[in-house]
Design a protein around this motif. Structure first.
Motif, PDB file in Angstrom:
ATOM      1  N   ASP A  65       0.293  -3.724  -0.839  1.00 45.55           N
ATOM      2  CA  ASP A  65       1.440  -2.739   0.050  1.00 45.55           C
ATOM      3  C   ASP A  65       1.699  -0.976  -0.929  1.00 45.55           C
ATOM      4  OD1 ASP A  65       3.764  -1.657   2.356  1.00 45.55           O
ATOM      5  OD2 ASP A  65       5.679  -2.571   0.164  1.00 45.55           O
ATOM      6  N   LYS A  66       1.966  -1.842  -2.573  1.00 49.28           N
ATOM      7  CA  LYS A  66       1.923  -1.074  -3.474  1.00 49.28           C
ATOM      8  C   LYS A  66       1.193  -0.029  -3.492  1.00 49.28           C
ATOM      9  CE  LYS A  66       3.910  -2.590  -6.807  1.00 49.28           C
ATOM     10  NZ  LYS A  66       4.009  -3.445  -8.177  1.00 49.28           N
ATOM     11  N   TYR A  67       0.251  -0.425  -3.167  1.00 57.81           N
ATOM     12  CA  TYR A  67      -1.066   0.146  -3.208  1.00 57.81           C
ATOM     13  C   TYR A  67      -1.680   1.870  -2.507  1.00 57.81           C
ATOM     14  CZ  TYR A  67      -6.121   2.915  -3.542  1.00 57.81           C
ATOM     15  OH  TYR A  67      -7.125   3.406  -3.950  1.00 57.81           O
ATOM     16  N   ALA A  68      -1.189   0.823  -0.886  1.00 58.21           N
ATOM     17  CA  ALA A  68      -1.003   2.330   0.016  1.00 58.21           C
ATOM     18  C   ALA A  68      -0.011   3.405   0.184  1.00 58.21           C
ATOM     19  CB  ALA A  68      -0.350   0.883   1.658  1.00 58.21           C
ATOM     20  N   LYS A  69       1.269   2.975  -0.625  1.00 57.23           N
ATOM     21  CA  LYS A  69       2.077   3.505  -0.265  1.00 57.23           C
ATOM     22  C   LYS A  69       1.862   4.659  -1.824  1.00 57.23           C
ATOM     23  CE  LYS A  69       6.478   0.821   0.835  1.00 57.23           C
ATOM     24  NZ  LYS A  69       7.354  -0.667   0.399  1.00 57.23           N
ATOM     25  N   ARG A  70       1.309   4.433  -2.813  1.00 53.80           N
ATOM     26  CA  ARG A  70       1.148   5.416  -3.750  1.00 53.80           C
ATOM     27  C   ARG A  70      -0.261   6.465  -2.744  1.00 53.80           C
ATOM     28  NH1 ARG A  70       0.919   3.747  -9.590  1.00 53.80           N
ATOM     29  NH2 ARG A  70       2.956   2.552  -9.435  1.00 53.80           N
ATOM     30  N   GLN A  75      -6.665   7.593   4.263  1.00 55.51           N
ATOM     31  CA  GLN A  75      -7.351   7.264   5.014  1.00 55.51           C
ATOM     32  C   GLN A  75      -7.374   5.465   3.575  1.00 55.51           C
ATOM     33  OE1 GLN A  75     -11.802   8.067   4.252  1.00 55.51           O
ATOM     34  NE2 GLN A  75     -12.460   6.465   5.312  1.00 55.51           N
ATOM     35  N   GLN A  76      -8.056   5.005   2.162  1.00 52.51           N
ATOM     36  CA  GLN A  76      -7.215   4.407   1.465  1.00 52.51           C
ATOM     37  C   GLN A  76      -6.362   3.782   1.937  1.00 52.51           C
ATOM     38  OE1 GLN A  76      -8.189   5.907  -2.571  1.00 52.51           O
ATOM     39  NE2 GLN A  76     -10.090   5.199  -2.388  1.00 52.51           N
ATOM     40  N   SER A  77      -4.853   4.846   1.774  1.00 52.57           N
ATOM     41  CA  SER A  77      -3.818   4.083   2.379  1.00 52.57           C
ATOM     42  C   SER A  77      -3.993   3.251   3.234  1.00 52.57           C
ATOM     43  CB  SER A  77      -2.724   5.169   2.224  1.00 52.57           C
ATOM     44  OG  SER A  77      -1.301   4.613   2.644  1.00 52.57           O
ATOM     45  N   ALA A  78      -4.669   3.605   4.141  1.00 51.35           N
ATOM     46  CA  ALA A  78      -4.798   3.185   6.136  1.00 51.35           C
ATOM     47  C   ALA A  78      -5.518   1.589   5.485  1.00 51.35           C
ATOM     48  CB  ALA A  78      -5.415   3.207   6.853  1.00 51.35           C
ATOM     49  N   GLU A  79      -6.337   1.667   4.654  1.00 48.83           N
ATOM     50  CA  GLU A  79      -7.132   0.524   4.590  1.00 48.83           C
ATOM     51  C   GLU A  79      -6.260  -0.624   3.225  1.00 48.83           C
ATOM     52  OE1 GLU A  79     -10.445  -2.181   4.632  1.00 48.83           O
ATOM     53  OE2 GLU A  79     -10.181  -0.236   5.761  1.00 48.83           O
ATOM     54  N   ALA A  80      -6.148   0.283   2.901  1.00 50.86           N
ATOM     55  CA  ALA A  80      -5.005  -1.101   2.164  1.00 50.86           C
ATOM     56  C   ALA A  80      -4.112  -1.565   3.257  1.00 50.86           C
ATOM     57  CB  ALA A  80      -4.259   0.080   0.562  1.00 50.86           C
ATOM     58  N   THR A  81      -3.227  -0.746   4.052  1.00 48.45           N
ATOM     59  CA  THR A  81      -2.109  -1.921   5.179  1.00 48.45           C
ATOM     60  C   THR A  81      -3.068  -2.427   5.723  1.00 48.45           C
ATOM     61  OG1 THR A  81      -0.801   0.980   4.943  1.00 48.45           O
ATOM     62  CG2 THR A  81      -1.077  -0.654   6.749  1.00 48.45           C
TER      63      THR A  81
END
Length: 166
Positions: free
Chosen positions: A110-115, A122-128
Motif C-alpha cells: 500500500d505504501k509503495y502504491a501510494k508513492r 503501472q507499478q502502483s496498480a501492480e502493488a495494489t
C-alpha cells in the motif's frame, strides 16, 4: 605504530574493493552463489555501503533467500526511504508476502502504491493487486479451505520422482 595502522587500513580497503569487484564479476556471469559469498565477505569488512546492501539483497532475492533479502531491503529502506532504491520497498513487500507475513506485506504494498501513483501508475496498480493478494492470503489463513489429499495407486504415482520432459 602509526605507519602500521595506516598500512592495515589500506590493506583492509584493498581487500574490501577486491571482494566487491570479484562479486561484481560473478554477478555479471550470473554466478549468484559466488557473488553472494563475495558480497557477504565484503559486508563483514564494511557494512555501511548502501550500494552493496542493494546488490546483496538483489542476489538473495534472485536465489529465493527471501528472509535474508528482506533484512537487507529493510535496512536499505530505513536508510534511503525509497529515494535512490524505490524498488527496495516493493521487493521488501514481496519478501514479506513470500514468507507468509501477509499483514506486513499488505501495508508495504500500500505504501509503495501510494508513492508510485504519480511516478509510475503501472507499478502502483501492480502493488495494489499484490496488496489484494495479501489480504486474500490473510482471509485464507483465518478461514482455511478443507483439503483432503488422497494417494492415487501406482498406475498414477510411482515410488520415484515424476519429471516432465520439458
Amino acid at each position: 605504530m602509526l605507519c602500521f595502522l595506516v598500512s592495515f587500513k589500506a590493506s583492509v580497503a584493498q581487500k574490501y574493493s577486491s571482494l566487491v569487484e570479484k562479486g561484481n564479476e560473478a554477478l555479471e556471469l550470473r554466478e549468484y552463489d559466488i557473488a553472494r559469498d563475495y558480497y557477504k565477505r565484503a559486508l563483514a569488512i564494511d557494512s555501511s555501503d548502501i550500494v552493496l546492501h542493494y546488490q546483496y539483497a538483489e542476489i538473495c532475492f534472485s536465489i529465493q533467500n527471501y528472509s535474508v533479502a528482506a533484512y537487507w531491503y529493510q535496512k536499505i529502506y530505513r536508510t534511503d526511504n525509497a529515494k535512490k532504491y524505490p524498488q527496495a520497498l516493493y521487493h521488501l513487500a514481496l519478501c514479506k508476502k513470500w514468507n507468509g507475513q501477509y499483514k506486513e506485506a499488505a501495508k508495504l504494498f500500500d505504501k509503495y502504491a501510494k508513492r508510485m501513483a504519480k511516478k509510475n501508475p503501472q507499478q502502483s496498480a501492480e502493488a495494489t493487486k499484490e496488496k489484494a493478494n495479501c489480504e486474500f492470503g490473510l482471509l485464507l489463513q483465518k478461514n482455511p479451505i478443507p483439503v483432503s489429499i488422497i494417494h492415487a495407486d501406482t498406475l498414477v504415482n510411482s515410488t520415484g520422482g515424476e519429471y516432465a520432459p520439458y
